[in-house]
Scaffold this active site. Structure first.
Site, PDB file in Angstrom:
ATOM      1  N   GLU A  96       0.805  -1.214   0.000  1.00  0.00           N
ATOM      2  CA  GLU A  96       0.000   0.000   0.000  1.00  0.00           C
ATOM      3  C   GLU A  96       0.837   1.262   0.000  1.00  0.00           C
ATOM      4  OE1 GLU A  96      -2.247  -0.408   3.540  1.00  0.00           O
ATOM      5  OE2 GLU A  96      -0.478  -0.455   4.766  1.00  0.00           O
ATOM      6  N   CYS A 109       3.635   8.382   1.494  1.00  0.00           N
ATOM      7  CA  CYS A 109       4.193   7.313   2.326  1.00  0.00           C
ATOM      8  C   CYS A 109       4.332   6.059   1.470  1.00  0.00           C
ATOM      9  CB  CYS A 109       3.277   7.069   3.514  1.00  0.00           C
ATOM     10  SG  CYS A 109       3.901   5.806   4.620  1.00  0.00           S
ATOM     11  N   CYS A 116       6.488  -7.563   6.141  1.00  0.00           N
ATOM     12  CA  CYS A 116       7.692  -6.984   6.736  1.00  0.00           C
ATOM     13  C   CYS A 116       8.598  -8.056   7.325  1.00  0.00           C
ATOM     14  CB  CYS A 116       7.330  -5.993   7.849  1.00  0.00           C
ATOM     15  SG  CYS A 116       8.783  -5.107   8.453  1.00  0.00           S
ATOM     16  N   CYS A 120       7.445  -5.778  14.832  1.00  0.00           N
ATOM     17  CA  CYS A 120       7.219  -4.817  15.910  1.00  0.00           C
ATOM     18  C   CYS A 120       5.800  -5.043  16.440  1.00  0.00           C
ATOM     19  CB  CYS A 120       7.390  -3.399  15.393  1.00  0.00           C
ATOM     20  SG  CYS A 120       8.993  -3.152  14.600  1.00  0.00           S
ATOM     21  N   CYS A 123       2.707  -2.735  15.634  1.00  0.00           N
ATOM     22  CA  CYS A 123       2.474  -2.421  14.219  1.00  0.00           C
ATOM     23  C   CYS A 123       1.684  -3.527  13.512  1.00  0.00           C
ATOM     24  CB  CYS A 123       3.821  -2.253  13.516  1.00  0.00           C
ATOM     25  SG  CYS A 123       3.662  -2.055  11.730  1.00  0.00           S
ATOM     26  N   CYS A 345      -0.896   2.259   9.230  1.00  0.00           N
ATOM     27  CA  CYS A 345       0.122   1.394   8.613  1.00  0.00           C
ATOM     28  C   CYS A 345      -0.362  -0.053   8.439  1.00  0.00           C
ATOM     29  CB  CYS A 345       1.354   1.419   9.514  1.00  0.00           C
ATOM     30  SG  CYS A 345       2.702   0.501   8.866  1.00  0.00           S
TER      31      CYS A 345
HETATM   32  S1  SF4 Z   1       7.125  -0.687  12.388  1.00  0.00           S
HETATM   33 FE1  SF4 Z   1       5.976  -2.210  11.188  1.00  0.00          FE
HETATM   34  S2  SF4 Z   1       6.603  -1.884   9.081  1.00  0.00           S
HETATM   35 FE2  SF4 Z   1       8.100  -0.869  10.400  1.00  0.00          FE
HETATM   36  S3  SF4 Z   1       9.749  -2.359  10.737  1.00  0.00           S
HETATM   37 FE3  SF4 Z   1       8.310  -2.607  12.419  1.00  0.00          FE
HETATM   38  S4  SF4 Z   1       6.873  -4.224  11.751  1.00  0.00           S
HETATM   39 FE4  SF4 Z   1       7.947  -3.472   9.933  1.00  0.00          FE
END
Ligand code: SF4
Length: 371
Positions: A96, A109, A116, A120, A123, A345
């Site tokens: 996206e 963005c 990913c 995290c 997220c 996100c």
């Molecule tokens: S914040 Fe989200 S997109 Fe960014 S590195 Fe961590 S898991 Fe990946």
């Protein structure tokens, strides 16, 4: 799945690659410069309109090449004008891109991975396994597609709505360094898309070995997903911290070649209720980053389905910001944008995945009689 156009896609090729295509067609090198102008300055996708190229060359190009954008699965615009595209690439994978407009400018963005590499815990994208890195054309294509959407061709020198780029979409850009670097070099080229390195911010969760390289080779602004000031907590919130703990990360920030008082490093800090939002943590952050040209971006946590955290109460976030401000730092509180289209996100992406899974499970049940 869309059937991929077999012709060579010129959108996203760098100057050397474009020169190789032109040479392969038996044409003189200056043709590559003309093509660069048409593709990246004029945003032209139809060779027939590239009037400075002779008719026979245009016919040859149309035979062997194309100028394509990533496919668009959905385009949504929020009531606050935030626009989001779910892109579908030739192999069916999706990522996206989000545009966050201000009055007369805005930030695009851009994503660098499908899913990913990292996990995290605050997220949503982190709940999606890495599928693959995006290629340089797929990264550059996000900007070109957004320019089409806002009619910003030829590349305007001034008065651009698409004024800034943030590598803050899906994925960890420094775990896809080569493609991201190639893409940003194309984007920064003054004879094409012409976005200055001062208007590009790359956000990383802390891939320490690549941070210096990014600053030295690309010279773009840096943002760090910090989110905690103690290793035990950051190990949980941003697991890459186990590999590159705060001591190493802070040293890399102190040595970042493209940072100074006029170009400060952005420290991103998501505000999680009762997790990382105490005044003591604000003061520890000031101590930790002393002497480094930074500014803070406090992000009220955007809750997503199944998220293990809550957003800190507004008065707690304000108090946190005041402590940083009183210490002489800029620490604005980010205003969530595009919530009505789930512009947080990685949100949109998850929806697509779940649907397909549902279908697959249903099909499995039909075939095997067992879900
Ligand atoms: S914040 Fe989200 S997109 Fe960014 S590195 Fe961590 S898991 Fe990946």
């Amino acid at each position: 799945m869309t059937t991929a156009d077999e012709r060579t896609n010129l959108a996203g090729l760098d100057r050397a690659e474009l020169a190789a295509v032109v040479a392969g067609l038996g044409e003189k090198p200056f043709r590559a410069k003309q093509l660069w102008h048409w593709i990246y300055h004029r945003g032209e996708t139809d060779f027939a309109n590239m009037t400075t190229l002779g008719g026979p060359l245009r016919a040859k190009l149309a035979e062997a090449c194309a100028v394509r954008r990533p496919g668009v699965a959905t385009e949504q615009t929020s009531t606050d004008r935030t626009r989001k595209w779910l892109l579908r690439f030739d192999d069916g994978n999706e990522a996206e891109t989000v545009f966050i407009p201000e009055e007369d400018r805005g930030a695009l963005c851009i994503s660098s991975q499908v899913g990913c590499t990292l996990t995290c815990t605050f997220c949503h994208t982190g709940t999606q396994k890495l599928v693959r890195n995006l290629t340089a054309p797929e990264i550059v294509g996000q900007l070109m597609l957004a320019r089409d959407s806002y009619g910003e061709w030829p590349s305007p020198k001034d008065g651009r709505l698409l004024s800034n780029i943030v590598m803050m979409g899906m994925g960890e850009p420094l775990f896809n360094y080569d493609n991201v670097a190639q893409a940003l070099k194309i984007v920064m080229d003054p004879e094409g898309l012409a976005i200055s390195k001062r208007r590009i911010t790359l956000s990383t969760s802390g891939v320490v070995p690549e941070i210096h390289r990014c600053g030295a080779e690309l010279g773009v602004n840096l943002a760090i997903s910090l989110h905690a000031v103690r290793d035990d907590l950051r190990d949980v919130l941003v697991p890459i911290n186990k590999k590159y703990p705060l001591k190493e990360l802070v040293a890399a920030l102190r040595a970042y070649p493209a940072a100074n008082n006029a170009r400060r490093i952005t420290i991103e800090y998501v505000m999680l209720k009762g997790v990382n939002d105490s005044p003591a943590e604000a003061r520890e952050m000031i101590r930790l980053l002393k002497g480094i040209p930074v500014k803070f971006n406090l992000i009220p946590f955007n809750v997503w389905p199944g998220a293990p955290y809550e957003m800190s109460p507004p008065h707690v976030i304000r108090r946190f910001s005041e402590i940083l401000n009183d210490a002489g730092y800029s620490a604005p509180i980010r205003v969530p944008r595009g919530r009505d289209i789930m512009a947080a996100c990685g949100q949109l992406k998850s929806a697509s995945e779940r649907a397909r899974k549902g279908r697959a499970t249903a099909m499995a049940a039909q075939v095997g009689g067992t879900a």
